[in-house]
Design a protein around this motif. Structure first.
Motif, short mmCIF file in Angstrom:
data_model
loop_
_atom_site.label_atom_id
_atom_site.label_comp_id
_atom_site.label_asym_id
_atom_site.label_seq_id
_atom_site.Cartn_x
_atom_site.Cartn_y
_atom_site.Cartn_z
N ARG A 69 0.99 -1.14 0.05
CA ARG A 69 0.06 -0.03 -0.24
C ARG A 69 0.93 1.42 0.08
NH1 ARG A 69 -5.35 -0.54 0.80
NH2 ARG A 69 -5.88 -2.21 1.88
N GLU A 70 1.88 1.12 0.87
CA GLU A 70 2.77 2.40 0.99
C GLU A 70 3.40 2.75 -0.19
OE1 GLU A 70 5.09 1.85 4.56
OE2 GLU A 70 3.42 1.92 5.65
N SER A 71 4.06 1.68 -0.98
CA SER A 71 4.88 1.86 -2.37
C SER A 71 3.90 2.02 -3.33
CB SER A 71 5.75 0.89 -2.23
OG SER A 71 4.99 -0.29 -2.48
N ALA A 72 2.72 1.74 -3.34
CA ALA A 72 1.97 1.91 -4.55
C ALA A 72 1.99 3.29 -5.07
CB ALA A 72 0.54 1.44 -4.20
N GLU A 73 1.76 3.50 -6.40
CA GLU A 73 1.63 4.71 -7.22
C GLU A 73 0.54 5.37 -7.36
OE1 GLU A 73 4.45 6.15 -8.80
OE2 GLU A 73 5.86 4.77 -7.97
N GLY A 74 -0.26 5.14 -6.22
CA GLY A 74 -1.98 5.70 -6.18
C GLY A 74 -2.38 4.81 -5.10
N THR A 75 -4.01 4.99 -5.15
CA THR A 75 -4.74 4.31 -4.11
C THR A 75 -4.92 2.86 -4.59
OG1 THR A 75 -5.71 6.31 -3.59
CG2 THR A 75 -6.94 4.35 -2.86
N LEU A 76 -4.30 1.97 -3.84
CA LEU A 76 -4.46 0.44 -3.94
C LEU A 76 -5.71 -0.03 -3.35
CD1 LEU A 76 -3.07 -2.07 -5.06
CD2 LEU A 76 -1.89 -2.32 -2.72
N PHE A 77 -6.36 -0.96 -4.04
CA PHE A 77 -7.66 -1.56 -3.76
C PHE A 77 -7.32 -3.06 -3.97
CE2 PHE A 77 -9.22 2.31 -5.30
CZ PHE A 77 -10.21 2.72 -4.17
N LEU A 78 -7.25 -3.68 -2.56
CA LEU A 78 -7.06 -5.15 -2.58
C LEU A 78 -8.43 -5.77 -2.57
CD1 LEU A 78 -4.08 -5.04 0.16
CD2 LEU A 78 -4.01 -5.36 -2.41
N ASP A 79 -9.33 -5.18 -2.09
CA ASP A 79 -10.54 -6.01 -1.83
C ASP A 79 -11.46 -6.00 -3.16
OD1 ASP A 79 -11.22 -3.11 -2.16
OD2 ASP A 79 -12.70 -3.20 -0.70
N THR A 80 -10.75 -5.66 -4.37
CA THR A 80 -11.42 -5.94 -5.60
C THR A 80 -10.79 -7.31 -6.36
OG1 THR A 80 -9.51 -4.39 -6.59
CG2 THR A 80 -11.73 -3.47 -6.11
N ALA A 81 -9.83 -7.66 -5.50
CA ALA A 81 -8.75 -8.87 -6.33
C ALA A 81 -10.21 -9.94 -6.29
CB ALA A 81 -7.75 -9.24 -5.41
N GLU A 82 -9.99 -10.67 -7.50
CA GLU A 82 -10.96 -11.82 -7.95
C GLU A 82 -10.21 -13.19 -7.55
OE1 GLU A 82 -13.21 -11.55 -11.25
OE2 GLU A 82 -13.13 -9.29 -11.30
N HIS A 83 -8.89 -13.14 -7.51
CA HIS A 83 -8.08 -14.05 -7.57
C HIS A 83 -6.90 -14.18 -6.60
CE1 HIS A 83 -10.64 -15.36 -10.90
NE2 HIS A 83 -9.99 -14.38 -11.28
N ILE A 84 -6.88 -15.10 -5.58
CA ILE A 84 -5.63 -15.12 -4.73
C ILE A 84 -4.81 -16.39 -4.91
CG2 ILE A 84 -4.81 -14.91 -2.12
CD1 ILE A 84 -6.62 -12.46 -3.15
#
Length: 165
Positions: A69-84
């Motif tokens: 999250r801290e190193s992302a080049e913007g606002t990171l959304f992990l809860d949109t991930a459909e595949h882990i």
């Protein structure tokens, strides 16, 4: 006549004031929704990579996600991930992934019998061939003490992947 001038001056002052306010909108290019997260573990370090190019490492899964999250080049959304996807080196992290509140409970869970996997390169394959076990299923099975059989990804020909099970 005095009222009309007062109204005109008030309107002009309002327009000037609005133009001086900082813009609080978010640039859409800075929004980074994830579709696939690939988790690996090496020498005690956990690394999470996303199809949107974001990645992070840490001693625990939450630490790795925070670094991501801290190193992302913007606002990171992990809860949109459909595949882990848990790579071979990180399969012991299955309970931690299943309990991770930042992940979407409906995300499909995969165990990859490989050492590396390009998150961006497998988006289309996983969307076309989704697994059947979700993180919510995995969490429930862990709470009941049941064994779990998520979909398994195997190396395919020409660097591709194959869904087994």
């Amino acid at each position: 006549m005095g009222n009309k001038i007062s109204i005109a001056l008030l309107a002009a002052a309002s327009v000037v004031s609005l133009c001086m306010l900082p813009r609080t909108g978010t640039d859409a290019a800075k929004l980074l929704p994830a579709q696939v997260l690939v988790i690996t573990q090496e020498d005690g370090q956990i690394t999470v990579e996303s199809d949107n190019g974001a990645s992070g490492s840490g001693a625990t899964l939450p630490d790795a996600l925070e670094a991501m999250r801290e190193s992302a080049e913007g606002t990171l959304f992990l809860d949109t991930a459909e595949h882990i996807v848990l790579l071979q080196s990180a399969q012991s992290l299955l309970p931690a992934a299943a309990r991770q509140r930042q992940f979407r409970p409906a995300a499909k869970l995969y165990l990859a019998r490989m050492d590396t996997l390009d998150a961006e390169g497998c988006v289309e394959f996983l969307q076309a061939h989704p697994g059947t076990v979700t993180l919510a299923d995995a969490h429930a099975a862990l709470l009941r003490g049941e064994t779990l059989s998520p979909a398994v990804l195997l190396p395919g020909e020409n660097g591709g992947i194959v869904l087994a099970g």
